[in-house]
Design a protein around this motif. Sequence first.
Motif, PDB file in Angstrom:
ATOM      1  N   LEU A  51       0.832  -1.195   0.000  1.00  0.00           N
ATOM      2  CA  LEU A  51       0.000   0.000   0.000  1.00  0.00           C
ATOM      3  C   LEU A  51       0.873   1.255   0.000  1.00  0.00           C
ATOM      4  CD1 LEU A  51      -2.781   1.328   0.110  1.00  0.00           C
ATOM      5  CD2 LEU A  51      -2.675   1.146   2.607  1.00  0.00           C
ATOM      6  N   THR A  52       1.945   1.236   0.774  1.00  0.00           N
ATOM      7  CA  THR A  52       2.872   2.376   0.798  1.00  0.00           C
ATOM      8  C   THR A  52       3.454   2.613  -0.588  1.00  0.00           C
ATOM      9  OG1 THR A  52       3.410   1.924   3.105  1.00  0.00           O
ATOM     10  CG2 THR A  52       4.945   3.309   1.892  1.00  0.00           C
ATOM     11  N   VAL A  55       0.724   4.201  -2.799  1.00  0.00           N
ATOM     12  CA  VAL A  55       0.450   5.605  -2.442  1.00  0.00           C
ATOM     13  C   VAL A  55       1.614   6.491  -2.884  1.00  0.00           C
ATOM     14  CG1 VAL A  55       0.157   7.188  -0.493  1.00  0.00           C
ATOM     15  CG2 VAL A  55      -1.152   5.079  -0.585  1.00  0.00           C
ATOM     16  N   ARG A  56       2.840   6.022  -2.719  1.00  0.00           N
ATOM     17  CA  ARG A  56       3.996   6.806  -3.194  1.00  0.00           C
ATOM     18  C   ARG A  56       3.936   6.988  -4.708  1.00  0.00           C
ATOM     19  NH1 ARG A  56       8.330   4.104   0.734  1.00  0.00           N
ATOM     20  NH2 ARG A  56       8.234   5.681   2.373  1.00  0.00           N
ATOM     21  N   ARG A  57       3.584   5.919  -5.421  1.00  0.00           N
ATOM     22  CA  ARG A  57       3.476   6.015  -6.873  1.00  0.00           C
ATOM     23  C   ARG A  57       2.404   7.020  -7.262  1.00  0.00           C
ATOM     24  NH1 ARG A  57       5.872   6.584 -11.391  1.00  0.00           N
ATOM     25  NH2 ARG A  57       4.680   5.846 -13.162  1.00  0.00           N
ATOM     26  N   LEU A  58       1.273   7.003  -6.571  1.00  0.00           N
ATOM     27  CA  LEU A  58       0.213   7.976  -6.846  1.00  0.00           C
ATOM     28  C   LEU A  58       0.725   9.400  -6.630  1.00  0.00           C
ATOM     29  CD1 LEU A  58      -2.746   8.698  -7.466  1.00  0.00           C
ATOM     30  CD2 LEU A  58      -3.219   8.393  -5.028  1.00  0.00           C
ATOM     31  N   ASN A  59       1.431   9.620  -5.540  1.00  0.00           N
ATOM     32  CA  ASN A  59       1.983  10.963  -5.266  1.00  0.00           C
ATOM     33  C   ASN A  59       2.950  11.389  -6.360  1.00  0.00           C
ATOM     34  OD1 ASN A  59       0.499  11.205  -2.914  1.00  0.00           O
ATOM     35  ND2 ASN A  59       2.152  10.462  -1.612  1.00  0.00           N
ATOM     36  N   HIS A  60       3.794  10.463  -6.823  1.00  0.00           N
ATOM     37  CA  HIS A  60       4.747  10.798  -7.880  1.00  0.00           C
ATOM     38  C   HIS A  60       4.039  11.131  -9.186  1.00  0.00           C
ATOM     39  CE1 HIS A  60       7.982   8.295  -5.628  1.00  0.00           C
ATOM     40  NE2 HIS A  60       7.880   9.504  -5.154  1.00  0.00           N
ATOM     41  N   LEU A  61       3.010  10.356  -9.532  1.00  0.00           N
ATOM     42  CA  LEU A  61       2.263  10.635 -10.760  1.00  0.00           C
ATOM     43  C   LEU A  61       1.567  11.992 -10.692  1.00  0.00           C
ATOM     44  CD1 LEU A  61       0.693   7.124 -11.426  1.00  0.00           C
ATOM     45  CD2 LEU A  61       2.404   8.276 -12.836  1.00  0.00           C
ATOM     46  N   GLU A  62       0.981  12.312  -9.536  1.00  0.00           N
ATOM     47  CA  GLU A  62       0.307  13.611  -9.396  1.00  0.00           C
ATOM     48  C   GLU A  62       1.315  14.756  -9.475  1.00  0.00           C
ATOM     49  OE1 GLU A  62      -1.861  12.940  -5.777  1.00  0.00           O
ATOM     50  OE2 GLU A  62      -3.659  12.308  -6.860  1.00  0.00           O
ATOM     51  N   GLU A  63       2.494  14.540  -8.929  1.00  0.00           N
ATOM     52  CA  GLU A  63       3.536  15.561  -9.015  1.00  0.00           C
ATOM     53  C   GLU A  63       3.997  15.755 -10.463  1.00  0.00           C
ATOM     54  OE1 GLU A  63       8.053  16.290  -7.286  1.00  0.00           O
ATOM     55  OE2 GLU A  63       6.758  14.813  -6.325  1.00  0.00           O
ATOM     56  N   MET A  64       4.161  14.662 -11.198  1.00  0.00           N
ATOM     57  CA  MET A  64       4.549  14.760 -12.607  1.00  0.00           C
ATOM     58  C   MET A  64       3.474  15.480 -13.416  1.00  0.00           C
ATOM     59  SD  MET A  64       6.533  11.239 -13.592  1.00  0.00           S
ATOM     60  CE  MET A  64       5.435  10.061 -12.817  1.00  0.00           C
ATOM     61  N   THR A 131      -3.577   7.135   2.691  1.00  0.00           N
ATOM     62  CA  THR A 131      -2.255   7.677   3.027  1.00  0.00           C
ATOM     63  C   THR A 131      -1.895   7.378   4.476  1.00  0.00           C
ATOM     64  OG1 THR A 131      -2.599   9.444   1.409  1.00  0.00           O
ATOM     65  CG2 THR A 131      -0.850   9.775   3.030  1.00  0.00           C
ATOM     66  N   LEU A 132      -2.845   7.556   5.382  1.00  0.00           N
ATOM     67  CA  LEU A 132      -2.579   7.241   6.788  1.00  0.00           C
ATOM     68  C   LEU A 132      -2.284   5.759   6.980  1.00  0.00           C
ATOM     69  CD1 LEU A 132      -5.260   9.426   8.598  1.00  0.00           C
ATOM     70  CD2 LEU A 132      -2.780   9.674   8.737  1.00  0.00           C
ATOM     71  N   LEU A 133      -3.048   4.900   6.326  1.00  0.00           N
ATOM     72  CA  LEU A 133      -2.797   3.461   6.440  1.00  0.00           C
ATOM     73  C   LEU A 133      -1.432   3.096   5.869  1.00  0.00           C
ATOM     74  CD1 LEU A 133      -6.285   2.027   5.461  1.00  0.00           C
ATOM     75  CD2 LEU A 133      -5.209   1.948   7.715  1.00  0.00           C
ATOM     76  N   ALA A 134      -1.034   3.774   4.804  1.00  0.00           N
ATOM     77  CA  ALA A 134       0.245   3.465   4.172  1.00  0.00           C
ATOM     78  C   ALA A 134       1.429   3.901   5.030  1.00  0.00           C
ATOM     79  CB  ALA A 134       0.328   4.141   2.801  1.00  0.00           C
ATOM     80  N   PHE A 135       1.343   5.072   5.633  1.00  0.00           N
ATOM     81  CA  PHE A 135       2.509   5.617   6.312  1.00  0.00           C
ATOM     82  C   PHE A 135       2.479   5.479   7.834  1.00  0.00           C
ATOM     83  CE2 PHE A 135       2.513   7.819   2.205  1.00  0.00           C
ATOM     84  CZ  PHE A 135       3.752   7.397   1.761  1.00  0.00           C
ATOM     85  N   VAL A 136       1.305   5.275   8.413  1.00  0.00           N
ATOM     86  CA  VAL A 136       1.221   5.071   9.859  1.00  0.00           C
ATOM     87  C   VAL A 136       1.106   3.588  10.170  1.00  0.00           C
ATOM     88  CG1 VAL A 136      -0.137   5.544  11.930  1.00  0.00           C
ATOM     89  CG2 VAL A 136       0.219   7.345  10.267  1.00  0.00           C
ATOM     90  N   GLY A 137       0.415   2.874   9.307  1.00  0.00           N
ATOM     91  CA  GLY A 137       0.265   1.435   9.523  1.00  0.00           C
ATOM     92  C   GLY A 137      -0.964   1.132  10.349  1.00  0.00           C
TER      93      GLY A 137
END
Length: 147
Positions: A51-52, A55-64, A131-137
């Motif tokens: 999941l992390t 979510v990171r891939r989604l953030n990178h795509l949105e940034e691109m 995002t919370l589930l991915a980075f907080v667990g």
Amino acid sequence: MNAIYPWCPRRGVAGKNRNKTNQGDAKMISRYCALHTPKLWFPAPLSERQLTALVRRLNHLEEMKRMECNRKMVADEIVKPSLTESISALEKQIIKIKQKIKNHINETSELKKNKQLLESIPGIGEILSATLLAFVGDIWLMRYKLI
């Protein structure tokens, strides 16, 4: 396995030897663990790590996509069609990744349960809960974590 922050042993076990060597560090960490017995560290479950990554891939795509949109605003007319194609391709990828995130959470019972709990809080929707589930667990362990 214990995860020790580099500054913890130095603060917690001040000794005579302050040299920076591997052997010295090993002794210092050993003394620190003997005095403080830190909790064991375990890696996150595979479902959380996946999941992390999503979510990171989604953030990178949105940034691109943002970068391409900014380029399009100041680009010459000859380049704009290329940028439009690129933005369109990125939007399609963003939709696919969002669907993958949704499917991944729904296929994992623990993630699904925690997502429902998070989304019961006003103001937390699909993206923030993922995002919370991915980075907080595991949110049941949040009382032990510093956010």
